[in-house]
Design an enzyme around this catalytic site. Structure first.
Site, PDB file in Angstrom:
ATOM      1  N   CYS A  83     -13.102 -25.500  48.104  1.00  0.00           N
ATOM      2  CA  CYS A  83     -12.818 -26.520  47.098  1.00  0.00           C
ATOM      3  C   CYS A  83     -12.330 -25.869  45.809  1.00  0.00           C
ATOM      4  O   CYS A  83     -12.790 -24.795  45.421  1.00  0.00           O
ATOM      5  CB  CYS A  83     -14.033 -27.408  46.851  1.00  0.00           C
ATOM      6  SG  CYS A  83     -15.234 -26.780  45.685  1.00  0.00           S
ATOM      7  N   GLU A  84     -11.386 -26.538  45.191  1.00  0.00           N
ATOM      8  CA  GLU A  84     -10.785 -25.954  43.987  1.00  0.00           C
ATOM      9  C   GLU A  84     -11.669 -26.091  42.763  1.00  0.00           C
ATOM     10  O   GLU A  84     -11.368 -25.513  41.727  1.00  0.00           O
ATOM     11  CB  GLU A  84      -9.402 -26.560  43.741  1.00  0.00           C
ATOM     12  CG  GLU A  84      -9.394 -28.036  43.410  1.00  0.00           C
ATOM     13  CD  GLU A  84      -7.967 -28.576  43.342  1.00  0.00           C
ATOM     14  OE1 GLU A  84      -7.088 -28.075  44.068  1.00  0.00           O
ATOM     15  OE2 GLU A  84      -7.741 -29.498  42.542  1.00  0.00           O
ATOM     16  N   HIS A  85     -12.752 -26.829  42.877  1.00  0.00           N
ATOM     17  CA  HIS A  85     -13.637 -26.990  41.724  1.00  0.00           C
ATOM     18  C   HIS A  85     -14.749 -25.949  41.669  1.00  0.00           C
ATOM     19  O   HIS A  85     -15.193 -25.583  40.594  1.00  0.00           O
ATOM     20  CB  HIS A  85     -14.255 -28.396  41.729  1.00  0.00           C
ATOM     21  CG  HIS A  85     -13.226 -29.474  41.682  1.00  0.00           C
ATOM     22  ND1 HIS A  85     -13.317 -30.636  42.414  1.00  0.00           N
ATOM     23  CD2 HIS A  85     -12.052 -29.543  41.018  1.00  0.00           C
ATOM     24  CE1 HIS A  85     -12.250 -31.383  42.179  1.00  0.00           C
ATOM     25  NE2 HIS A  85     -11.467 -30.741  41.347  1.00  0.00           N
ATOM     26  N   HIS A  86     -15.240 -25.516  42.839  1.00  0.00           N
ATOM     27  CA  HIS A  86     -16.357 -24.572  42.877  1.00  0.00           C
ATOM     28  C   HIS A  86     -16.075 -23.341  43.731  1.00  0.00           C
ATOM     29  O   HIS A  86     -16.923 -22.464  43.839  1.00  0.00           O
ATOM     30  CB  HIS A  86     -17.616 -25.256  43.440  1.00  0.00           C
ATOM     31  CG  HIS A  86     -18.013 -26.495  42.719  1.00  0.00           C
ATOM     32  ND1 HIS A  86     -17.549 -27.746  43.080  1.00  0.00           N
ATOM     33  CD2 HIS A  86     -18.810 -26.689  41.642  1.00  0.00           C
ATOM     34  CE1 HIS A  86     -18.061 -28.657  42.264  1.00  0.00           C
ATOM     35  NE2 HIS A  86     -18.821 -28.041  41.377  1.00  0.00           N
ATOM     36  N   GLN A 124     -10.203 -32.357  49.499  1.00  0.00           N
ATOM     37  CA  GLN A 124      -9.935 -32.873  50.849  1.00  0.00           C
ATOM     38  C   GLN A 124      -8.876 -33.969  50.844  1.00  0.00           C
ATOM     39  O   GLN A 124      -8.066 -34.073  51.765  1.00  0.00           O
ATOM     40  CB  GLN A 124     -11.252 -33.370  51.461  1.00  0.00           C
ATOM     41  CG  GLN A 124     -11.101 -33.777  52.922  1.00  0.00           C
ATOM     42  CD  GLN A 124     -12.426 -34.177  53.530  1.00  0.00           C
ATOM     43  OE1 GLN A 124     -13.457 -33.564  53.230  1.00  0.00           O
ATOM     44  NE2 GLN A 124     -12.417 -35.189  54.375  1.00  0.00           N
ATOM     45  N   HIS A 152     -18.899 -30.463  52.478  1.00  0.00           N
ATOM     46  CA  HIS A 152     -18.535 -29.742  51.258  1.00  0.00           C
ATOM     47  C   HIS A 152     -19.754 -28.990  50.751  1.00  0.00           C
ATOM     48  O   HIS A 152     -20.730 -29.612  50.327  1.00  0.00           O
ATOM     49  CB  HIS A 152     -18.049 -30.726  50.183  1.00  0.00           C
ATOM     50  CG  HIS A 152     -16.706 -31.307  50.503  1.00  0.00           C
ATOM     51  ND1 HIS A 152     -15.612 -31.117  49.709  1.00  0.00           N
ATOM     52  CD2 HIS A 152     -16.283 -32.030  51.568  1.00  0.00           C
ATOM     53  CE1 HIS A 152     -14.561 -31.712  50.264  1.00  0.00           C
ATOM     54  NE2 HIS A 152     -14.948 -32.283  51.378  1.00  0.00           N
ATOM     55  N   CYS A 154     -20.204 -27.461  48.125  1.00  0.00           N
ATOM     56  CA  CYS A 154     -20.543 -27.666  46.707  1.00  0.00           C
ATOM     57  C   CYS A 154     -21.489 -28.844  46.552  1.00  0.00           C
ATOM     58  O   CYS A 154     -22.116 -28.993  45.504  1.00  0.00           O
ATOM     59  CB  CYS A 154     -19.290 -27.836  45.852  1.00  0.00           C
ATOM     60  SG  CYS A 154     -18.224 -29.189  46.321  1.00  0.00           S
TER      61      CYS A 154
HETATM   62 ZN   LIG Z   1     -16.533 -28.422  44.866  1.00  0.00          ZN
END
Ligand SMILES: [Zn+2]
Length: 191
Positions: A83-86, A124, A152, A154
């Site tokens: 994931c690009e956030h975490h 996703q 996910h 995260c």
């Molecule tokens: Zn994430």
């Protein structure tokens, strides 16, 4: 991506060393000495998809299909993304289907496309759309259907901590969007 601005391998290893020090551990102790180099190699693998062109891979098509015009679907393609956030793993499966318009691709290409997009920083929803759009723009089929189901990390291994939950996303184009029976035929192959 502009290759000229990419940092060097040693800059990346230094950055990982900083992160290790920040955890409170000592990056010079024996068990951690090789960790920055290992991490850099792992990241090269996780994000190898930036160096590949999905549309080029799909562009080798076959036209001798005897007029085959029913659904072609590859089920349960396993993938691992981040994931690009975490930068946490996204582990799941993809179902990819299309109804051809005179042209088909080798079935392994459908799995390759999933892999290329998985090996980039993702959410996703975007990955689902990218897979469908690439097939739609190159093959110009009567319709494309993509469903992704994934866990996910995260949210299963940190944060809200809900292991065992799946996120389900879908993108339907052409006849799969317009025709409920066709869409239902695709959805019935998903477990
Ligand atoms: Zn994430």
């Amino acid at each position: 991506m502009d290759q000229a601005v990419r940092p060097s391998r040693s800059e990346v290893e230094d950055a990982f060393r900083t992160v290790l020090r920040w955890t409170g551990d000592n990056p010079d102790r024996q068990g951690l000495q090789e960790t920055p180099a290992r991490l850099a190699r792992a990241f090269e693998e996780y994000f190898s998809g930036y160096g590949e062109d999905p549309e080029a891979i799909l562009s080798k098509m076959f036209e001798e299909t005897e007029g085959y015009d029913e659904m072609i679907a590859l089920r349960g393609i396993r993938f691992v993304s981040h994931c690009e956030h975490h930068l946490a793993p996204i582990v799941g499966r993809a179902w990819v289907g299309y109804i051809p318009n005179g042209r088909v691709v080798g079935i392994s290409k459908l799995a390759r496309i999933v892999d290329i997009y998985a090996h980039r920083l993702q959410i996703q929803e975007k990955m689902t759309a990218q897979i469908a759009n690439a097939i739609d723009s190159v093959l110009k089929p009567q319709g494309v259907a993509v469903v992704l189901k994934a866990e996910h990390f995260c949210m299963t291994a940190r944060g809200i901590m809900k292991p065992g939950t799946d996120l389900v996303t879908s993108r339907m184009l052409g006849v799969f969007r317009d025709n409920a029976i066709t869409r239902q035929e695709f959805m019935s192959i998903i477990d």
